[in-house]
Scaffold this motif. Structure first.
Motif, short mmCIF file in Angstrom:
data_model
loop_
_atom_site.label_atom_id
_atom_site.label_comp_id
_atom_site.label_asym_id
_atom_site.label_seq_id
_atom_site.Cartn_x
_atom_site.Cartn_y
_atom_site.Cartn_z
N LEU A 40 3.52 -6.72 7.46
CA LEU A 40 4.90 -6.67 6.94
C LEU A 40 5.75 -5.76 7.82
O LEU A 40 6.91 -6.07 8.12
N ILE A 41 5.18 -4.66 8.25
CA ILE A 41 5.92 -3.74 9.12
C ILE A 41 6.23 -4.44 10.44
O ILE A 41 7.35 -4.36 10.95
N ALA A 42 5.26 -5.17 10.97
CA ALA A 42 5.47 -5.88 12.24
C ALA A 42 6.53 -6.97 12.11
O ALA A 42 7.14 -7.37 13.09
N SER A 43 6.77 -7.43 10.89
CA SER A 43 7.79 -8.47 10.71
C SER A 43 9.15 -7.85 10.41
O SER A 43 10.04 -8.54 9.91
N ASP A 44 9.30 -6.55 10.68
CA ASP A 44 10.60 -5.86 10.57
C ASP A 44 10.97 -5.42 9.17
O ASP A 44 12.12 -5.12 8.90
N MET A 45 9.99 -5.38 8.29
CA MET A 45 10.32 -5.03 6.92
C MET A 45 10.51 -3.53 6.74
O MET A 45 11.09 -3.10 5.74
N GLY A 46 10.00 -2.76 7.68
CA GLY A 46 10.10 -1.32 7.53
C GLY A 46 8.99 -0.80 6.65
O GLY A 46 8.44 -1.52 5.82
N VAL A 47 8.65 0.47 6.83
CA VAL A 47 7.47 1.04 6.18
C VAL A 47 7.62 1.10 4.65
O VAL A 47 6.76 0.62 3.91
N ASP A 48 8.74 1.64 4.18
CA ASP A 48 8.90 1.83 2.73
C ASP A 48 8.82 0.51 1.99
O ASP A 48 8.14 0.38 0.97
N THR A 49 9.53 -0.48 2.52
CA THR A 49 9.58 -1.77 1.84
C THR A 49 8.22 -2.46 1.91
O THR A 49 7.76 -3.05 0.92
N ALA A 50 7.57 -2.35 3.07
CA ALA A 50 6.24 -2.96 3.22
C ALA A 50 5.27 -2.36 2.19
O ALA A 50 4.51 -3.09 1.54
N LEU A 51 5.33 -1.04 2.01
CA LEU A 51 4.43 -0.39 1.05
C LEU A 51 4.75 -0.85 -0.38
O LEU A 51 3.85 -1.09 -1.18
#
Ligand code: GDP
Length: 298
Positions: A40-51
């Motif tokens: 998810l982070i690699a798809s540009d979602m950002g860390v907080d949102t991915a978590l």
């Protein structure tokens, strides 16, 4: 509809690399959650949102055996859940003219989006006036005129370097005199000098309010989805210089990295009024969370 459905399968492609569709079911454990977070982070979602997305996905499901299609559809459901609250069309006010101020950095697709929106309003039977408020860029004004012609909408322009606020004032006068339903105002996208831009936008708003206290009714921020995490920074900056009421995400066709939309929705909760899926006049679509989530994870 002439537009192809947006293709945004980056996340899906990444998922396939980690676990091909033919892979056996996997137990949902910490290791798998971590892998999902990384994707998810690699798809540009950002860390907080991915978590947050993976935590929601995991809730009540740890230890379950899941097939890859099941993982994808759970992920899509979680993403759609984040996106649903922001998927709202541009609100229409019973005000004539409804003033739509359009902001964004140069190259984000402002001019194109104004043309596409004007065309949609026309198709809905509304009359529109466009004001070419980026009075410094002659090329931008010319481009806007081309779009105005395509959409069948008059474009008000002024001599290069004219105060954009006085153009906005005149355009409002004209739109009102003509009984236009909407006035769309393009603005400069120079972020290099934030203080100048802030002053320029503030003056446009001040002057518009002399004619209509409730104007502008919408302040649309146009963002290029291919800029990934930069889009987040642009929202922060433009919210400092203007009272942004909603977003249009452009360039979600082709190889766009759509994950940033999830981060935007999660972090700011600003409505996404429409998405750009190409360079043609019909390439503007309402934002559909489920279609988006399916395409992103597909
Ligand atoms: P502005 O500087 O913000 O006014 O940006 P423009 O409207 O001139 O757009 C910049 C470039 O992006 C142009 O080449 C447009 O054709 C292109 N563009 C705008 N929206 C889209 C879109 O949704 N998809 C694609 N593929 N290109 C777009």
């Amino acid at each position: 509809p002439a537009a192809e459905p947006p293709q945004r399968g980056l996340l899906g492609r990444l998922l396939d690399r980690v676990a091909p569709p033919s892979a056996p079911r996997r137990v949902l454990d910490d290791e798998m959650l971590e892998q999902l977070e990384e994707l998810l982070i690699a798809s540009d979602m950002g860390v907080d949102t991915a978590l947050r997305v993976t935590a929601n996905l995991a809730e009540g499901r740890m230890g379950r055996k899941l097939s890859v299609p099941e993982i994808k559809s759970l992920l899509a459901a979680e993403i759609a859940r984040v996106m649903e609250p922001v998927a709202t069309p541009l609100p229409i006010f019973p005000k004539k003219p409804q003033v739509v101020l359009v902001v964004g950095v140069n190259g984000s697709g402002k001019t194109t989006t104004i043309g596409k929106l004007a065309s949609q309003f026309r198709a809905a039977g509304k009359s529109v006036v466009i004001a070419a408020g980026d009075t410094f860029r002659a090329a931008a004004v010319e481009q806007l005129k081309v779009w105005g012609e395509r959409a069948g909408v008059p474009v008000m322009a002024a001599d290069q370097g004219t105060d954009p606020a006085s153009l906005a004032f005149e355009a409002h006068k004209r739109a009102e005199a003509e009984g236009a339903d909407l006035l769309m105002i393009d603005t400069a996208g120079r972020l290099q000098n934030r203080a100048d831009l802030m002053e320029e936008l503030a003056k446009i708003v001040r002057v518009l309010r002399k004619r209509d206290e409730s104007a502008p009714h919408n302040t649309l921020l146009v963002l290029d989805a291919t800029t990934g995490q930069n889009a987040l920074e642009q929202v922060k900056v433009f919210r400092q210089v203007a009272d942004v009421t909603g977003l249009v995400m452009t360039k979600l066709d082709g190889t766009a990295r759509g994950g940033v939309l999830v981060a935007l929705a999660d972090k700011f909760g600003l409505p996404i009024h429409a998405i750009g899926v190409g360079e043609q006049i019909d390439d503007l679509q309402p934002f559909d969370p489920e279609e988006f989530a399916a395409a992103l994870t597909g």
